[in-house]
Design a protein around this motif. Structure first.
Motif, mmCIF file in Angstrom:
data_model
loop_
_atom_site.group_PDB
_atom_site.id
_atom_site.type_symbol
_atom_site.label_atom_id
_atom_site.label_comp_id
_atom_site.label_asym_id
_atom_site.label_seq_id
_atom_site.Cartn_x
_atom_site.Cartn_y
_atom_site.Cartn_z
ATOM 1 N N UNK A 1 -16.900 -46.371 -1.327
ATOM 2 C CA UNK A 1 -17.453 -45.167 -1.942
ATOM 3 C C UNK A 1 -18.929 -45.317 -2.254
ATOM 4 N N UNK A 2 -19.342 -46.524 -2.698
ATOM 5 C CA UNK A 2 -20.748 -46.778 -2.992
ATOM 6 C C UNK A 2 -21.590 -46.631 -1.734
ATOM 7 N N UNK A 3 -21.104 -47.174 -0.633
ATOM 8 C CA UNK A 3 -21.826 -47.062 0.635
ATOM 9 C C UNK A 3 -21.899 -45.611 1.096
ATOM 10 N N UNK A 4 -20.770 -44.919 1.037
ATOM 11 C CA UNK A 4 -20.729 -43.520 1.504
ATOM 12 C C UNK A 4 -21.641 -42.623 0.674
ATOM 13 N N UNK A 5 -21.564 -42.748 -0.665
ATOM 14 C CA UNK A 5 -22.413 -41.935 -1.534
ATOM 15 C C UNK A 5 -23.896 -42.301 -1.384
ATOM 16 N N UNK A 6 -24.176 -43.573 -1.127
ATOM 17 C CA UNK A 6 -25.561 -44.009 -0.957
ATOM 18 C C UNK A 6 -26.191 -43.374 0.276
ATOM 19 N N UNK A 7 -25.434 -43.381 1.389
ATOM 20 C CA UNK A 7 -25.945 -42.780 2.625
ATOM 21 C C UNK A 7 -26.247 -41.303 2.402
ATOM 22 N N UNK A 8 -25.334 -40.600 1.755
ATOM 23 C CA UNK A 8 -25.549 -39.168 1.494
ATOM 24 C C UNK A 8 -26.744 -38.940 0.578
ATOM 25 N N UNK A 9 -26.866 -39.768 -0.468
ATOM 26 C CA UNK A 9 -27.972 -39.601 -1.412
ATOM 27 C C UNK A 9 -29.313 -39.850 -0.737
ATOM 28 N N UNK A 10 -29.393 -40.906 0.075
ATOM 29 C CA UNK A 10 -30.651 -41.189 0.781
ATOM 30 C C UNK A 10 -30.998 -40.074 1.756
ATOM 31 N N UNK A 11 -29.995 -39.550 2.427
ATOM 32 C CA UNK A 11 -30.233 -38.440 3.355
ATOM 33 C C UNK A 11 -30.765 -37.224 2.603
ATOM 34 N N UNK A 12 -30.161 -36.917 1.472
ATOM 35 C CA UNK A 12 -30.604 -35.763 0.688
ATOM 36 C C UNK A 12 -32.026 -35.943 0.176
ATOM 37 N N UNK A 13 -32.315 -37.113 -0.383
ATOM 38 C CA UNK A 13 -33.665 -37.339 -0.890
ATOM 39 C C UNK A 13 -34.693 -37.284 0.238
ATOM 40 N N UNK A 14 -34.386 -37.899 1.361
ATOM 41 C CA UNK A 14 -35.352 -37.968 2.462
ATOM 42 C C UNK A 14 -35.692 -36.584 2.996
ATOM 43 N N UNK A 15 -34.699 -35.714 3.108
ATOM 44 C CA UNK A 15 -34.968 -34.399 3.695
ATOM 45 C C UNK A 15 -35.401 -33.351 2.668
ATOM 46 N N UNK A 16 -35.152 -33.620 1.364
ATOM 47 C CA UNK A 16 -35.414 -32.586 0.363
ATOM 48 C C UNK A 16 -36.561 -32.903 -0.585
ATOM 49 N N UNK A 17 -37.124 -34.113 -0.503
ATOM 50 C CA UNK A 17 -38.290 -34.407 -1.329
ATOM 51 C C UNK A 17 -39.507 -33.627 -0.830
ATOM 52 N N UNK A 18 -40.384 -33.264 -1.742
ATOM 53 C CA UNK A 18 -41.641 -32.597 -1.388
ATOM 54 C C UNK A 18 -42.630 -33.692 -0.980
ATOM 55 N N UNK A 19 -42.636 -34.037 0.297
ATOM 56 C CA UNK A 19 -43.372 -35.213 0.749
ATOM 57 C C UNK A 19 -44.883 -35.133 0.570
ATOM 58 N N UNK A 20 -45.527 -33.965 0.671
ATOM 59 C CA UNK A 20 -46.971 -33.935 0.370
ATOM 60 C C UNK A 20 -47.294 -34.445 -1.037
ATOM 61 N N UNK A 21 -46.384 -34.222 -1.989
ATOM 62 C CA UNK A 21 -46.577 -34.754 -3.339
ATOM 63 C C UNK A 21 -46.119 -36.206 -3.413
#
Length: 376
Positions: free
Chosen positions: A88-108
């Motif tokens: 579960x830790x691995x599965x949730x980690x992959x999802x969390x990293x994917x979400x942060x990577x695509x949804x962070x405001x990268x110019x900031x």
């Protein structure tokens, strides 16, 4: 009656250790501070403060000051959201990293210190990619020595063992759980138990505004700074957007910008806007040597309106208040560096946590003394 009376509300980060750990840490550091400063400081025993808090009294007899500490307990809530199953830790980690990577405001986010971005992805890389990398490097020689089947299995196990050693060394599993939890918060999926507990804390802090204190400090550390946003938004809404001058928010090792720069954190953005428009004193201390905080970035950088909150943001400048050998030794342990905001160094800083939380000098005076010490 003491000459100076202070109330401190302390909110920890995403840490399953409760009041016992933080009380012990405070008592140890108070002993060091007293030895260096010559002040006579006593730290009382823990006592239960219903419904969720633990309190202790700090007396600085040299300054005729008394501080009532209230540890805002949410470690039970944290443990309820502490992912234990390795799969579960691995599965949730992959999802969390994917979400942060695509949804962070990268110019900031590109303005964040490089070390922060490195520390954010390092646990995920160590947990997910290192086993694959080491396995591939070992696969051929292991296959030659042991054959394809046993060689492949050995390479995979050795790769996994090396990766787990690295992850444990950097407290990577704690960081993964931190990332998973904050992905939940950013996605406007704030669990009901978390929401209810933060609302209770807001009510408790607000009640203290009508009590007889010379100073009230709401001190947060690490992930606690993120949780301070909904708490402060609730308090400000109830108080008409303005808090008394004797109240200050103190954020140590803050990572507010991590959630503030997620494009999908609509509820958090609204709360952060309200906090940024509030009229209150705010001290934010963060070090670029601490990869678990976002130092030097205005917590309200993503807000639409210019910040009105009276923010003083600074580095703790540990190198100035620490002997070189001690400083280098402490920097090598990145996990412990994140807790150095709560520790006393070889020479006393005007913003030493024990100093600002035990003596008779108000926080505003400590800030001015720090400015003079570092810019005079």
């Amino acid at each position: 009656m003491p000459g100076f009376k202070r109330k401190i509300f302390y909110l920890s980060g995403f840490d399953p250790r409760g009041a016992r750990f933080y009380h012990q840490l405070y008592a140890e550091q108070a002993t060091l501070y007293a030895r260096t400063s010559g002040h006579e400081i006593t730290v009382g025993k823990r006592r239960r403060l219903p419904p969720h808090s633990v309190g202790w009294t700090v007396e600085d007899r040299s300054d005729d000051a008394v501080t009532e500490h209230e540890f805002l307990g949410w470690d039970d809530v944290i443990r309820a959201h502490w992912v234990k199953n390795p799969i579960g830790l691995l599965r949730h980690s992959v999802r969390a990293y994917w979400n942060f990577t695509r949804l962070l405001d990268w110019p900031i986010v590109r303005k964040f210190p490089w070390g922060v971005r490195f520390a954010f992805y390092y646990p995920g890389v160590s947990t997910i990619l290192l086993p694959i990398l080491f396995g591939l490097l070992l696969a051929l020689p292991a296959a030659i020595l042991l054959g394809p089947l046993w060689g492949g299995l050995t390479a995979a196990l050795v790769g996994l063992a090396v990766a787990m050693f690295v992850v444990r060394k950097i407290q990577g599993f704690w960081l993964l759980r931190f990332i998973i939890f904050n992905d939940t918060l950013a996605g406007d999926r704030l669990p009901g138990d978390v929401d209810d507990r933060m609302a209770a804390f807001a009510d408790r802090i607000r009640a203290s505004l009508s009590e007889d204190w010379d100073e009230i400090l709401f001190v947060t550390h690490s992930n606690g700074s993120i949780m301070a946003v909904p708490i402060m938004a609730r308090i400000l809404a109830a108080e008409g957007g303005r808090l008394p001058d004797r109240f200050s928010l103190v954020t140590l090792g803050s990572c507010i910008a991590l959630i503030g720069n997620r494009k999908d954190s609509h509820r958090f953005h609204e709360q952060l806007e309200a906090v940024g428009q509030g009229d209150f004193h705010w001290l934010d201390i963060g070090s670029i040597t601490d990869g678990a905080c976002i130092a030097g970035i205005d917590p309200c950088i993503s807000c639409r309106q210019p910040r009105r909150a009276r923010l003083f943001q600074t580095s703790p400048r540990w190198f100035k208040y620490c002997d070189p050998a001690t400083y280098q030794a402490r920097r090598r342990n990145k996990y412990e560096t994140h807790f150095d905001y709560l520790r006393t160094f070889d020479r006393l800083s005007p913003l030493d946590y024990i100093g600002i939380s035990s003596g008779a000098r108000p926080l505003a005076g400590s800030i001015e003394a720090f400015k003079a010490d570092n810019h005079g």
